[in-house]
Design a protein around this motif. Structure first.
Motif, short mmCIF file in Angstrom:
data_model
loop_
_atom_site.label_atom_id
_atom_site.label_comp_id
_atom_site.label_asym_id
_atom_site.label_seq_id
_atom_site.Cartn_x
_atom_site.Cartn_y
_atom_site.Cartn_z
N ALA A 118 -23.08 -1.42 17.30
CA ALA A 118 -24.18 -2.34 17.61
C ALA A 118 -23.72 -3.78 17.78
O ALA A 118 -24.53 -4.66 18.08
CB ALA A 118 -25.24 -2.28 16.52
N GLU A 119 -22.42 -4.05 17.60
CA GLU A 119 -21.93 -5.42 17.60
C GLU A 119 -21.05 -5.70 18.81
O GLU A 119 -20.32 -4.82 19.27
CB GLU A 119 -21.15 -5.68 16.31
CG GLU A 119 -22.02 -5.53 15.07
CD GLU A 119 -21.25 -5.14 13.83
OE1 GLU A 119 -20.01 -5.05 13.91
OE2 GLU A 119 -21.88 -4.91 12.79
N THR A 120 -21.13 -6.93 19.33
CA THR A 120 -20.35 -7.32 20.50
C THR A 120 -19.79 -8.73 20.32
O THR A 120 -20.28 -9.51 19.49
CB THR A 120 -21.20 -7.31 21.77
OG1 THR A 120 -22.19 -8.37 21.70
CG2 THR A 120 -21.91 -5.97 21.98
N GLU A 121 -18.78 -9.07 21.10
CA GLU A 121 -18.20 -10.41 21.08
C GLU A 121 -19.24 -11.45 21.51
O GLU A 121 -19.21 -12.59 21.05
CB GLU A 121 -16.99 -10.47 22.01
CG GLU A 121 -15.76 -9.76 21.49
CD GLU A 121 -15.20 -10.42 20.25
OE1 GLU A 121 -15.33 -11.65 20.12
OE2 GLU A 121 -14.63 -9.70 19.41
N GLU A 122 -20.17 -11.05 22.37
CA GLU A 122 -21.22 -11.96 22.82
C GLU A 122 -22.04 -12.46 21.63
O GLU A 122 -22.32 -13.65 21.50
CB GLU A 122 -22.13 -11.26 23.82
CG GLU A 122 -23.32 -12.11 24.26
CD GLU A 122 -24.27 -11.37 25.19
OE1 GLU A 122 -25.30 -11.95 25.54
OE2 GLU A 122 -23.96 -10.20 25.54
N TYR A 123 -22.42 -11.54 20.75
CA TYR A 123 -23.21 -11.92 19.59
C TYR A 123 -22.36 -12.71 18.59
O TYR A 123 -22.86 -13.65 17.95
CB TYR A 123 -23.80 -10.69 18.92
CG TYR A 123 -24.78 -9.93 19.78
CD1 TYR A 123 -25.71 -10.61 20.57
CD2 TYR A 123 -24.79 -8.54 19.81
CE1 TYR A 123 -26.62 -9.94 21.35
CE2 TYR A 123 -25.70 -7.85 20.60
CZ TYR A 123 -26.60 -8.55 21.37
OH TYR A 123 -27.49 -7.86 22.15
N ILE A 124 -21.11 -12.33 18.43
CA ILE A 124 -20.22 -13.05 17.51
C ILE A 124 -20.10 -14.51 17.93
O ILE A 124 -20.21 -15.43 17.13
CB ILE A 124 -18.84 -12.38 17.47
CG1 ILE A 124 -18.94 -11.02 16.77
CG2 ILE A 124 -17.82 -13.26 16.76
CD1 ILE A 124 -17.65 -10.21 16.79
N ASP A 125 -19.86 -14.74 19.24
CA ASP A 125 -19.74 -16.11 19.75
C ASP A 125 -21.07 -16.85 19.65
O ASP A 125 -21.11 -18.06 19.37
CB ASP A 125 -19.27 -16.09 21.20
CG ASP A 125 -17.84 -15.56 21.34
OD1 ASP A 125 -17.11 -15.60 20.33
OD2 ASP A 125 -17.48 -15.11 22.44
N SER A 126 -22.17 -16.14 19.89
CA SER A 126 -23.49 -16.77 19.85
C SER A 126 -23.82 -17.27 18.45
O SER A 126 -24.33 -18.38 18.28
CB SER A 126 -24.56 -15.77 20.32
OG SER A 126 -25.86 -16.31 20.13
N LEU A 127 -23.51 -16.47 17.43
CA LEU A 127 -23.79 -16.87 16.06
C LEU A 127 -23.00 -18.12 15.69
O LEU A 127 -23.53 -19.04 15.05
CB LEU A 127 -23.44 -15.73 15.09
CG LEU A 127 -24.58 -14.78 14.70
CD1 LEU A 127 -25.17 -14.11 15.92
CD2 LEU A 127 -24.09 -13.73 13.71
N ARG A 128 -21.74 -18.16 16.10
CA ARG A 128 -20.91 -19.33 15.79
C ARG A 128 -21.46 -20.58 16.46
O ARG A 128 -21.56 -21.65 15.83
CB ARG A 128 -19.47 -19.08 16.24
CG ARG A 128 -18.55 -20.28 16.09
CD ARG A 128 -17.18 -20.02 16.68
NE ARG A 128 -17.27 -19.53 18.05
CZ ARG A 128 -17.50 -20.32 19.10
NH1 ARG A 128 -17.70 -21.62 18.93
NH2 ARG A 128 -17.56 -19.80 20.32
N ARG A 129 -21.84 -20.46 17.74
CA ARG A 129 -22.37 -21.63 18.47
C ARG A 129 -23.67 -22.13 17.84
O ARG A 129 -23.87 -23.34 17.69
CB ARG A 129 -22.61 -21.27 19.94
CG ARG A 129 -21.34 -21.08 20.75
CD ARG A 129 -21.66 -21.10 22.23
NE ARG A 129 -22.65 -20.10 22.60
CZ ARG A 129 -22.35 -18.86 22.98
NH1 ARG A 129 -21.07 -18.49 23.05
NH2 ARG A 129 -23.29 -17.99 23.30
N ASP A 130 -24.56 -21.21 17.47
CA ASP A 130 -25.84 -21.63 16.89
C ASP A 130 -25.64 -22.29 15.53
O ASP A 130 -26.34 -23.24 15.18
CB ASP A 130 -26.78 -20.43 16.76
CG ASP A 130 -27.32 -19.97 18.09
OD1 ASP A 130 -27.27 -20.76 19.06
OD2 ASP A 130 -27.80 -18.82 18.18
#
Length: 243
Positions: A118-130
């Motif tokens: 269920a996890e992707t690099e897109e979400y990982i990067d998004s969490l860090r940016r937010d």
């Protein structure tokens, strides 16, 4: 769009709160002071969960006056208003409630990356940016997956000590097992005979797998690690006290 709106509202609120800080001592102005309560975040007192003095002393030597919290989202989607509230609590409000001095505050940003499907690099990067956009700075960034090998090694130790076992009971069987154990426990607490109120069923308590050998459990657990069984076929369980 909804996510960005929620985060922007939270950010604006965060910035507005910052304006209530006095330039002289960096403390909230009188109208915005947070009540400091030493037991504000106290949990239930559980005898078996009390740390012995030796561990408390070890913790004191390692951390001194530092108090740590963590913000551990799972990278399986974008942040929403609930995450923004959690950030505010873990990076700020918890410390304020406990009266922790600013120089002793630390928050760890941890990716709870335990479900790769269920996890992707897109979400990982998004969490860090937010997180950065909202103005929070963690002490460090960690990943739950970093601990997989250590957790596996600890599980093996528990099996060897006879404190864990591999179980093939279905979900329905486990529900029935816990229900029976709960009814027997409730009967004892009110002074009734558990054998009369909830007769023991050996197929459920202790169950067919609980008293199996460490060798059998080590073999099955290694096979589980290698993916030799379908998901849910076996479960590693602690030998909890059913009484």
């Amino acid at each position: 769009a909804y996510c960005n709106l929620c985060l922007r509202v939270t950010l604006n609120t965060h910035k507005a709160q910052a304006k209530t800080m006095t330039a002289k001592d960096n403390k909230p102005a009188a109208a915005a002071e947070t009540t400091v309560t030493s037991n504000a975040l106290a949990a239930r007192e559980l005898e078996w969960a009390v740390n012995p003095p030796c561990l408390l002393e070890e913790h004191r030597k390692a951390n001194g006056s530092i108090i740590r919290t963590r913000f551990p989202p799972e990278p399986n989607g974008y942040l929403h208003i609930g995450h923004a509230k959690s950030m505010d609590f873990n990076f700020s409000l918890a410390f304020e409630k406990l009266g922790v001095a600013p120089e002793n505050r630390r928050t760890i940003f941890r990716y709870d990356d335990t479900n790769p499907e269920a996890e992707t690099e897109e979400y990982i990067d998004s969490l860090r940016r937010d997180l950065e956009w909202l103005g929070w700075t963690p002490e460090c960034t960690t990943h739950s997956s970093d601990n997989f090998q250590a957790l596996y090694d600890l599980a093996v130790q528990l099996i060897k000590k006879g404190l864990a076992y591999v179980c093939d009971m279905t979900k329905d069987e486990m529900v029935a097992q816990r229900d029976l154990a709960k009814r027997r426990s409730n009967a004892r607490h009110v002074g009734k005979d558990p054998d009369a109120e909830a007769p023991l069923d050996p197929a459920l308590l202790p169950g067919r797998n609980r008293d199996t050998s460490a060798e059998r459990n080590l073999r099955l657990f290694e096979n589980m690690r290698m993916g030799m069984y379908d998901e849910g076929t076996y479960t590693l369980r602690l030998k909890m006290d059913f009484e």
